[in-house]
Design a protein around this motif. Structure first.
Motif, short mmCIF file in Angstrom:
data_model
loop_
_atom_site.label_atom_id
_atom_site.label_comp_id
_atom_site.label_asym_id
_atom_site.label_seq_id
_atom_site.Cartn_x
_atom_site.Cartn_y
_atom_site.Cartn_z
N SER A 86 0.84 -1.21 0.00
CA SER A 86 0.00 0.00 0.00
C SER A 86 0.87 1.25 0.00
CB SER A 86 -0.87 -0.03 1.25
OG SER A 86 -1.27 1.26 1.58
N SER A 88 -0.47 4.10 1.16
CA SER A 88 -1.24 5.06 1.98
C SER A 88 -0.35 5.77 3.00
CB SER A 88 -2.40 4.36 2.67
OG SER A 88 -1.93 3.26 3.39
N ASN A 95 -5.49 6.01 1.02
CA ASN A 95 -6.22 5.16 1.96
C ASN A 95 -7.59 4.76 1.42
OD1 ASN A 95 -7.82 4.28 4.10
ND2 ASN A 95 -6.75 5.51 5.61
N GLU A 98 -7.54 2.95 -2.15
CA GLU A 98 -7.16 1.54 -2.10
C GLU A 98 -8.29 0.70 -1.54
OE1 GLU A 98 -3.46 1.47 -0.01
OE2 GLU A 98 -2.32 1.95 -1.81
N HIS A 112 -1.96 -1.74 4.80
CA HIS A 112 -3.00 -0.72 4.75
C HIS A 112 -3.60 -0.59 6.15
CE1 HIS A 112 -6.81 1.23 3.82
NE2 HIS A 112 -6.27 1.62 2.68
N LEU A 115 -8.18 -1.89 5.88
CA LEU A 115 -8.66 -2.41 4.60
C LEU A 115 -10.00 -3.12 4.79
CD1 LEU A 115 -7.56 -2.45 1.68
CD2 LEU A 115 -6.78 -4.75 2.11
#
Lengths: 146, 159, 370
Positions: A86, A88, A95, A98, A112, A115
């Motif tokens: 990720s 993010s 964020n 995704e 992440h 998620l």
């Protein structure tokens, strides 16, 4: 400039215009961090995925507000694992984007913070933007036919 | 329904209790301030100065517990359908539902969609269907007047 | 002993102050917010999958419904993306009509925002004023294309109808009437002391946060970033038109607070009036529709086109595989990223400030969920 810095990134320039850099999935965090810190790409304006039947493609549209120029990165992803790191932590806007890609396409992002499904209910089955998706007959007792 | 006896002193009005109650109810239809999508803007315009639903005694309330009428203004997704049914259950009886716009009637434009409920009548009873995408304020007002006609004819005291 | 406990409240999806169907799971300590988790998706209508099913021309009416408050710019953004992919260019008169329609729609969208924001803060009268003016704009659109909300006016290759004969006079009449109304609106609410106190220094978004969270349009400019797609990545006829881009300067408090974002929109309405006047003056005679085949089949390509909608930079990412249906259409909208910043900014605010903050971001539910 990016070509010299990252020798593994493959530049693709189709005849119809545009153009992007193809980056291996395990290198994407490193590339994005360098692009943000050294090349002033301070904004990730769009992150999306495409189901190309044999494999997934994840597309990053970066934009630099100070130099007003865009850049496109792409990552090819095998269908078996469909897991990639990720970004993010680099751009917080990634964020939610995704999460959306995970929800609709089923690509999992490692590291992440949160998620979960974002658009569809938690108990929904399948990922609808996949080309092989079949609509269920009913959801929670409500028929999906007219 | 009302009969006016002008010859009698002080103008006596005679009516049936049923009809008087119905007349009171239909003249104060409080609708819930609830809009999901595009039709919500037209609902706002309808409540606004040009169409002015206050004329018919219809004013918006922000909670289902105080409202008589629920206007389903817009697309209902499956995720929302569960909540909409809960809102409907919270409304006190007698309650009415207007399905405003194609999406609420039958899914409309979104019949190809995987996440949209194809018609609100799958989860709750509907009194009036107003077609259009979105219906004009005039059409929605007509829907309200039709609903008022329906309310006037009800006979819940005798049932 | 006084003991306080954290309370979890579900705000929405039906809540008078959450524009449409948004839900926030709020953890509060008394009036102060500790954590806000937005829960979106209550209006997810699967636009992107529909585009893959119905094809390029049939998808045009759906773009109205992505952002119904400012549908013209959505139409425009989508038409631009397909035109770019298929190599079609619209005639000049059509471009002018597109810009006039977009800017009028921007005015009506900002009117809704200003009115609804005042209503969320607790003042009902400005809302009625805003709705009244909006009806006049709707009348102009009815003259132009017969619809009041979902226009489907901008088509691939041009616009659907030419402006009627008396459109220009009616339009100028509206602008002459509307420009003083903005000042009246300001006197009524914008400079009202209570209103300013409710908005100043609330929900401050710094310049860095705004860029990192990908805020766009008036929200980004409210944080002091001078960026407007119409100026910086010019499209259509905007390079020929003279207008200013208002940015937040922190007139009542810090740069990037709710008041800045609100005032940007009020100022943009004035700029839009200027643009419409100039475009009406410059508009040439001529065709309104380019020659477009009945089935549009762009070559195998991909385009990312950006357009300035009332909620900011609207992007259509179109992947074509040479058939008459898009292989993938991603719609990137301003409200989606604006919602994601709520999680960051809201902790520490009061519950009533959260309402002001959300309305100052001007999110529209279907644009978040699509």
């Amino acid at each position: 400039m990016i070509k010299e810095k990252f020798t593994f990134a493959e530049e693709v320039k189709p005849q119809a215009g545009g153009g992007w850099y193809l980056v291996p999935a395990d290198k994407i965090v490193e590339v994005c961090k360098t692009l943000r810190d050294d090349y002033k790409f301070d904004c990730l304006s769009c992150l999306t995925g495409i189901d190309l039947v044999d494999y997934f493609e994840v597309v990053y549209h970066l934009f630099s507000y100070s130099e007003k120029k865009p850049l496109v990165l792409k990552v090819k992803l095998e269908k078996q694992s469909s897991t990639m790191p990720s970004v993010s932590a680099i751009w917080p806007s990634a964020n939610w984007m995704e999460r959306e890609v995970f929800d609709l396409l089923g690509i999992k992002f490692e590291n992440h913070p949160d998620l979960r499904r974002i658009m569809l209910p938690e108990d929904w089955a399948g990922h609808p933007l996949q080309k092989s998706y079949k609509e269920p007959e009913e959801y929670c007792g409500m028929s999906t036919k007219r | 329904m009302l009969t006016l006896y002008k010859q009698l002193p002080n103008f006596i009005l005679t009516t049936k209790l049923d009809e008087l109650l119905n007349w009171c109810r239909k003249s104060s239809v409080w609708y819930m301030l609830f809009a999901t999508a595009c039709c919500g803007i037209e609902l706002m315009q309808t409540g606004g100065p040009r169409c002015d639903w206050d004329r018919f005694g219809a004013v918006p309330r922000s909670t289902p517990r105080q409202s008589d009428l629920m206007i389903i203004a817009g697309t209902i997704s499956y995720k929302m359908a569960v909540c909409t049914r809960r809102l409907y259950d919270q409304m006190p009886d007698p309650k009415y539902v207007i399905a405003m716009g194609s999406c609420a009637n039958c899914g409309g434009l979104f019949k190809h969609s995987y996440s949209v409920l194809k018609g609100i009548d799958k989860v709750m009873p509907v009194d009036i269907y107003v077609p259009g995408c979105p219906p004009r304020p005039e059409a929605l007002t007509d829907g309200l007047l039709k609903l008022q006609e329906k309310m006037q004819k009800e006979k819940f005291l005798r049932s | 002993m006084i003991r306080t406990e954290e309370m979890t409240i579900s705000m929405g999806p039906q809540h008078p102050a959450t524009h449409g169907v948004l839900r926030f799971i709020v953890k509060t300590d008394g009036e102060v917010l500790h954590e806000v988790k937005p829960d979106v998706g209550y209006l997810h209508r699967s636009m992107e999958k529909i585009a893959e099913k119905v094809g390029y021309i049939s998808f045009q009416p759906y773009t109205d419904r992505i952002d119904y408050v400012c549908a013209m710019t959505c139409n425009h953004a989508y038409a631009m993306a397909v035109e770019k992919a298929a190599g079609i260019s619209a005639p000049e008169r059509a471009e002018y009509l597109r810009v006039i329609a977009s800017e009028l729609n921007r005015i009506s969208s900002h009117l809704i925002m200003a009115g609804v924001m005042a209503m969320d803060i607790g003042a009902f009268t400005p809302f009625i004023h805003a709705i009244r003016e909006r009806e006049t704009v709707n009348d102009l659109f009815e003259m132009l294309c017969g619809a009041r909300l979902t226009y489907n006016y901008v088509r691939i290759g041009g616009v659907s109808f030419d402006a009627p004969a008396n459109f220009k006079e009616k339009c100028v009449e509206f602008l002459n009437h509307f420009e003083p109304i903005i000042d009246e609106f300001n006197r009524l609410i914008s400079f009202n002391k209570i209103y300013v106190e409710r908005l100043a220094n609330v929900g401050v978004v710094s310049r860095e946060d705004a860029i990192a969270y990908n805020l766009v349009g008036p929200n980004l400019r409210g944080s002091g970033v001078r960026f407007d797609v119409r100026k910086d990545i010019p499209y259509s006829i905007y390079p020929k038109i003279d207008f200013n881009v208002p940015v937040g300067i922190g007139e009542a408090g810090k740069v990037g607070d709710c008041y800045d974002r609100y005032m940007i929109r009020i100022r943009e309405m004035k700029e839009s009036c200027k643009i419409v006047r100039q475009a009406l003056e410059q508009m040439p005679e001529g065709e309104i529709m380019a020659k477009v085949p009945r089935k549009i089949k762009p070559p195998v390509t991909e385009v990312y086109s950006r357009c300035e909608s009332a909620r900011g930079d609207m992007g259509f990412y179109l992947v074509s595989d040479g058939t008459d249906k898009p292989y993938r259409l991603k719609i990137r909208t301003g409200s989606f990223s604006a919602m994601s910043i709520v999680e960051k900014i809201a902790p520490g605010l009061m519950i009533a400030d959260l309402v002001a903050f959300i309305s100052s971001l001007d999110v529209v539910a279907p644009e978040v969920d699509r």
